[in-house]
Write a protein that holds these residues in place. Structure first.
Motif, mmCIF file in Angstrom:
data_model
loop_
_atom_site.group_PDB
_atom_site.id
_atom_site.type_symbol
_atom_site.label_atom_id
_atom_site.label_comp_id
_atom_site.label_asym_id
_atom_site.label_seq_id
_atom_site.Cartn_x
_atom_site.Cartn_y
_atom_site.Cartn_z
ATOM 1 N N PRO A 56 30.696 -36.858 -22.941
ATOM 2 C CA PRO A 56 29.863 -35.838 -22.937
ATOM 3 C C PRO A 56 28.778 -35.921 -23.941
ATOM 4 O O PRO A 56 28.501 -36.899 -24.910
ATOM 5 N N ARG A 57 27.776 -35.127 -23.839
ATOM 6 C CA ARG A 57 26.524 -35.013 -24.548
ATOM 7 C C ARG A 57 26.909 -34.290 -26.025
ATOM 8 O O ARG A 57 27.745 -33.388 -26.042
ATOM 9 N N PHE A 58 26.173 -34.794 -26.983
ATOM 10 C CA PHE A 58 25.945 -33.914 -28.248
ATOM 11 C C PHE A 58 26.368 -32.391 -28.359
ATOM 12 O O PHE A 58 27.119 -31.882 -28.776
ATOM 13 N N THR A 60 26.871 -30.540 -25.693
ATOM 14 C CA THR A 60 28.091 -30.047 -25.069
ATOM 15 C C THR A 60 29.192 -29.861 -26.320
ATOM 16 O O THR A 60 29.950 -28.781 -26.270
ATOM 17 N N MET B 1 27.146 -31.170 -16.985
ATOM 18 C CA MET B 1 26.986 -30.908 -18.374
ATOM 19 C C MET B 1 25.395 -31.086 -18.837
ATOM 20 O O MET B 1 24.682 -30.585 -19.858
ATOM 21 N N HIS B 2 24.762 -32.148 -17.862
ATOM 22 C CA HIS B 2 23.208 -32.415 -18.693
ATOM 23 C C HIS B 2 22.505 -31.351 -18.800
ATOM 24 O O HIS B 2 21.992 -31.080 -19.664
ATOM 25 N N ASP B 5 23.082 -27.299 -20.801
ATOM 26 C CA ASP B 5 23.333 -26.958 -22.298
ATOM 27 C C ASP B 5 22.420 -25.913 -22.752
ATOM 28 O O ASP B 5 22.510 -25.712 -23.849
ATOM 29 N N LEU B 19 20.570 -33.374 -36.273
ATOM 30 C CA LEU B 19 21.112 -34.631 -35.928
ATOM 31 C C LEU B 19 20.055 -35.957 -36.268
ATOM 32 O O LEU B 19 20.489 -36.992 -36.740
ATOM 33 N N ASN B 57 19.454 -35.334 -26.730
ATOM 34 C CA ASN B 57 20.678 -34.964 -26.701
ATOM 35 C C ASN B 57 21.668 -35.998 -26.209
ATOM 36 O O ASN B 57 21.883 -36.333 -25.209
ATOM 37 N N PRO B 58 22.021 -37.055 -27.378
ATOM 38 C CA PRO B 58 22.590 -38.275 -26.839
ATOM 39 C C PRO B 58 24.013 -37.954 -26.515
ATOM 40 O O PRO B 58 24.648 -36.878 -26.764
ATOM 41 N N THR B 59 24.431 -38.852 -25.686
ATOM 42 C CA THR B 59 25.852 -38.882 -25.427
ATOM 43 C C THR B 59 26.938 -39.287 -26.474
ATOM 44 O O THR B 59 26.302 -39.809 -27.204
ATOM 45 N N PHE B 60 28.258 -39.003 -26.237
ATOM 46 C CA PHE B 60 29.106 -39.496 -27.226
ATOM 47 C C PHE B 60 29.111 -40.895 -27.617
ATOM 48 O O PHE B 60 28.854 -41.407 -28.898
ATOM 49 N N LEU B 63 26.357 -41.782 -29.507
ATOM 50 C CA LEU B 63 26.491 -41.541 -31.185
ATOM 51 C C LEU B 63 27.354 -42.702 -31.628
ATOM 52 O O LEU B 63 27.067 -42.957 -32.782
#
Lengths: 131, 92
Positions: A56-58, A60, B1-2, B5, B19, B57-60, B63
């Motif tokens: 998932p994205r941040f 989300t 999901m992309h 948001d 962030l 909006n980076p993915t997990f 991160l």
């Protein structure tokens, strides 16, 4: 990093999924699709997320935790706990080093940022005067 | 999901900004350039830059890569992120 199994899942994503599930549980077992709806996500989204099948994205994650009444920090705390259960060698505990050079560098960044802002403002004012 | 948001865009860009500031703050504390962080985290340096500017909006997983490069735990990054978020736009 991460243990990868055949599904393309990683220990990290599985732990994250478990953490999301745990928060949903603590919130009083809201149905998955209600969570999606409230968080403004697509139908059925947390299903695969809770199984560790999506990355998932941040934002989300921000939306989901907020919907459940938690902060992102809460989710990550549970996540790290779950990850330690799955993969005890995960996580990095390197010491923090706030050296004088680092502080000077940060100051430089701030100055640079302030300068950019000032320049942008000047440009905007100038444009207004011309127009 | 992309693409989905975008519920309350203003709020959300505030989070991305926070962030980005958190990443920048830790990178500065580590005395790393964007390029060095990029190569440690295996992310392109331009991407590091756009995350820091709050444009991404980076993915997990991204991160996690960042935390590897920054040598912090994800929870440490999130603590600083939450502080930046509370400090608001004039935080840095």
């Amino acid at each position: 990093m991460g243990l990868k199994d055949s599904d393309g899942q990683t220990a990290e994503l599985v732990a994250l999924g478990k953490a999301v599930r745990r928060l949903r549980e603590r919130h009083g077992w809201v149905p998955q699709n209600a969570v999606c709806f409230d968080a403004g996500l697509g139908d059925g989204y947390p299903g695969p997320l809770e199984l560790g099948r999506t990355n998932p994205r941040f934002l989300t994650l921000v939306a989901i935790t907020r919907t459940l009444g938690f902060t992102l920090g809460d989710l990550i705390a549970v996540y790290e706990h779950k990850l330690a259960g799955i993969d005890p060698h995960a996580g990095h505990d390197a010491p923090v080093c706030p050296t004088p050079e680092a502080l000077a560098h940060l100051h430089e960044l701030n100055t640079e940022w302030a300068e950019l802002q000032a320049r942008a403002l000047r440009r905007r004012l100038l444009r207004r005067r011309v127009g | 999901m992309h693409g989905k948001d975008r519920c309350g865009t203003r709020d959300i860009s505030r989070e991305q900004t926070a962030l980005g500031r958190a990443v920048r703050e830790i990178r500065a504390r580590r005395c790393l350039s964007q390029e060095e962080l990029g190569s440690d985290a295996r992310i392109h340096r331009n991407y590091v830059g756009s995350i820091e500017r709050g444009e991404m909006n980076p993915t997990f997983r991204t991160l996690l890569k960042l935390t590897v490069g920054l040598r912090v735990k994800l929870s440490d990054l999130i603590v600083i992120y939450e502080r930046q978020l509370a400090d608001g736009p004039q935080g840095l």
